[in-house]
Design a protein around this motif. Structure first.
Motif, mmCIF file in Angstrom:
data_model
loop_
_atom_site.group_PDB
_atom_site.id
_atom_site.type_symbol
_atom_site.label_atom_id
_atom_site.label_comp_id
_atom_site.label_asym_id
_atom_site.label_seq_id
_atom_site.Cartn_x
_atom_site.Cartn_y
_atom_site.Cartn_z
ATOM 1 N N ASN A 1 0.837 -1.199 0.000
ATOM 2 C CA ASN A 1 0.000 0.000 0.000
ATOM 3 C C ASN A 1 0.873 1.249 0.000
ATOM 4 O O ASN A 1 1.938 1.269 0.609
ATOM 5 C CB ASN A 1 -0.926 0.017 1.222
ATOM 6 C CG ASN A 1 -1.875 -1.172 1.244
ATOM 7 O OD1 ASN A 1 -2.094 -1.811 0.218
ATOM 8 N ND2 ASN A 1 -2.431 -1.478 2.399
ATOM 9 N N ARG A 2 0.404 2.277 -0.694
ATOM 10 C CA ARG A 2 1.100 3.576 -0.678
ATOM 11 C C ARG A 2 0.053 4.643 -0.347
ATOM 12 O O ARG A 2 -0.729 5.049 -1.213
ATOM 13 C CB ARG A 2 1.752 3.862 -2.033
ATOM 14 C CG ARG A 2 2.928 2.939 -2.334
ATOM 15 C CD ARG A 2 3.440 3.175 -3.746
ATOM 16 N NE ARG A 2 4.047 4.485 -3.900
ATOM 17 C CZ ARG A 2 5.346 4.716 -3.864
ATOM 18 N NH1 ARG A 2 6.190 3.719 -3.643
ATOM 19 N NH2 ARG A 2 5.824 5.928 -4.046
ATOM 20 N N GLY A 3 0.034 5.050 0.901
ATOM 21 C CA GLY A 3 -0.949 6.038 1.322
ATOM 22 C C GLY A 3 -2.350 5.445 1.337
ATOM 23 O O GLY A 3 -2.548 4.231 1.288
ATOM 24 N N ALA A 4 -3.335 6.338 1.364
ATOM 25 C CA ALA A 4 -4.728 5.899 1.467
ATOM 26 C C ALA A 4 -5.358 5.633 0.114
ATOM 27 O O ALA A 4 -6.479 5.119 0.049
ATOM 28 C CB ALA A 4 -5.541 6.961 2.210
ATOM 29 N N HIS A 5 -4.658 5.960 -0.975
ATOM 30 C CA HIS A 5 -5.290 5.921 -2.288
ATOM 31 C C HIS A 5 -4.709 4.871 -3.226
ATOM 32 O O HIS A 5 -5.056 4.842 -4.404
ATOM 33 C CB HIS A 5 -5.204 7.303 -2.946
ATOM 34 C CG HIS A 5 -5.792 8.392 -2.119
ATOM 35 N ND1 HIS A 5 -7.152 8.482 -1.878
ATOM 36 C CD2 HIS A 5 -5.218 9.429 -1.456
ATOM 37 C CE1 HIS A 5 -7.384 9.534 -1.117
ATOM 38 N NE2 HIS A 5 -6.235 10.113 -0.842
ATOM 39 N N PHE A 6 -3.828 4.016 -2.700
ATOM 40 C CA PHE A 6 -3.267 2.949 -3.525
ATOM 41 C C PHE A 6 -3.027 1.738 -2.646
ATOM 42 O O PHE A 6 -2.319 1.800 -1.646
ATOM 43 C CB PHE A 6 -1.943 3.373 -4.166
ATOM 44 C CG PHE A 6 -1.314 2.303 -5.035
ATOM 45 C CD1 PHE A 6 -1.615 2.233 -6.390
ATOM 46 C CD2 PHE A 6 -0.429 1.374 -4.494
ATOM 47 C CE1 PHE A 6 -1.038 1.248 -7.187
ATOM 48 C CE2 PHE A 6 0.151 0.388 -5.296
ATOM 49 C CZ PHE A 6 -0.158 0.327 -6.647
#
Length: 274
Positions: free
Chosen positions: A11-16
């Motif tokens: 995961n990378r941040g809340a959007h990916f």
């Protein structure tokens, strides 16, 4: 019999968010180099280079929006849900992909496919397949989309520089499908949602496992079956290239010399800019 590779959450941040399948040994997935099964709703990765292999994006039909793809060759493409875009990076290209409507979620496969050694320094180019041009095979309780390669006599119209097959398979609960694998080719199956069986062995997204079938000297047929509430799986098939893979991440070649040269070319700005 098959082995099972473990999917890694990334995961990378809340959007990916993503499930990644990248073999510890390059030979494990050959001719594929890795797969990211991802959901993205905001720009996540800045413009970046690729060289020596192909970066392929396939959007599932349940994506809320498309992907805006652009590269330093001047290509500008909206990849619609159900469509596929193949970037053969070759000697090098810079590209970027973002959701077309920010805040809406794209559901995709990012597929990294090796190029045959003699094509790794060829000029980069792109191929695109619109959703309505993806062949579909219907069987009782089963739907198979064929964006790359062939299945049951149905062929994708795309002719990429590395001949591989990608099948997007939806299985209702209890439905079964015969999955042929040609002699000498490797196949593996990624769970997209739900749980399924391959030759009686259960796997699913919650198990974080992807069955891998090693190449055989004779053609073989395997059995896929949907369990519980059904499943969606992605099947990848291809003939191993059996060549070295020397990578620095965004670039990969069969020789250290070509990798060093491509890295220097990018640093000099010779792969262009967006």
């Amino acid at each position: 019999m098959h082995t099972t590779a473990r999917l890694q959450r990334a995961n990378r941040g809340a959007h990916f968010r993503a499930y990644r399948l990248h073999g510890a040994n390059p030979a494990q997935l050959d001719p594929f180099m890795g797969i990211d099964h991802a959901w993205m709703s905001e720009p996540t990765f800045p413009p970046h280079p690729h060289a020596g292999f192909s970066a392929v994006t396939y959007l599932f039909l349940d994506s809320e929006t498309g992907i805006a793809n652009r590269d330093s060759n001047g290509n500008r493409m909206l990849i619609q849900p159900g469509g596929l875009h193949w970037t053969a990076a070759g000697s090098g290209v810079v590209h970027e992909e973002n959701p077309a409507v920010l805040g809406s979620t794209t559901h995709l496969l990012q597929i990294f496919v090796n190029l045959p050694r003699h094509l790794q320094n060829a000029a980069p180019f792109a191929l695109t397949l619109a959703p309505q041009d993806v062949p579909v095979v219907q069987r009782p309780g089963v739907r198979v989309r064929v964006p790359l390669g062939s299945f049951d006599g149905v062929h994708s119209p795309l002719v990429p520089p590395t001949e591989v097959t990608l099948l997007d398979i939806s299985l209702e609960a209890g439905a079964e499908l015969a999955l042929p694998v040609p002699a000498g080719q490797r196949a593996f199956v990624m769970p997209i949602f739900g749980s399924a069986e391959l030759d009686g062995g259960r796997f699913g997204l919650d198990d974080l496992g992807a069955p891998i079938l090693s190449p055989k000297t004779e053609a073989a047929t395997h059995k896929l079956a949907g369990k519980a509430d059904g499943a969606k799986v992605a099947v990848f098939i291809g003939e191993p290239l059996r060549q070295p893979v020397i990578s620095n991440g965004p670039m990969a070649f069969a020789s250290q010399e070509h990798l060093i040269a491509a890295t220097a070319a990018y640093q000099r700005g010779e792969m262009g800019r967006l």
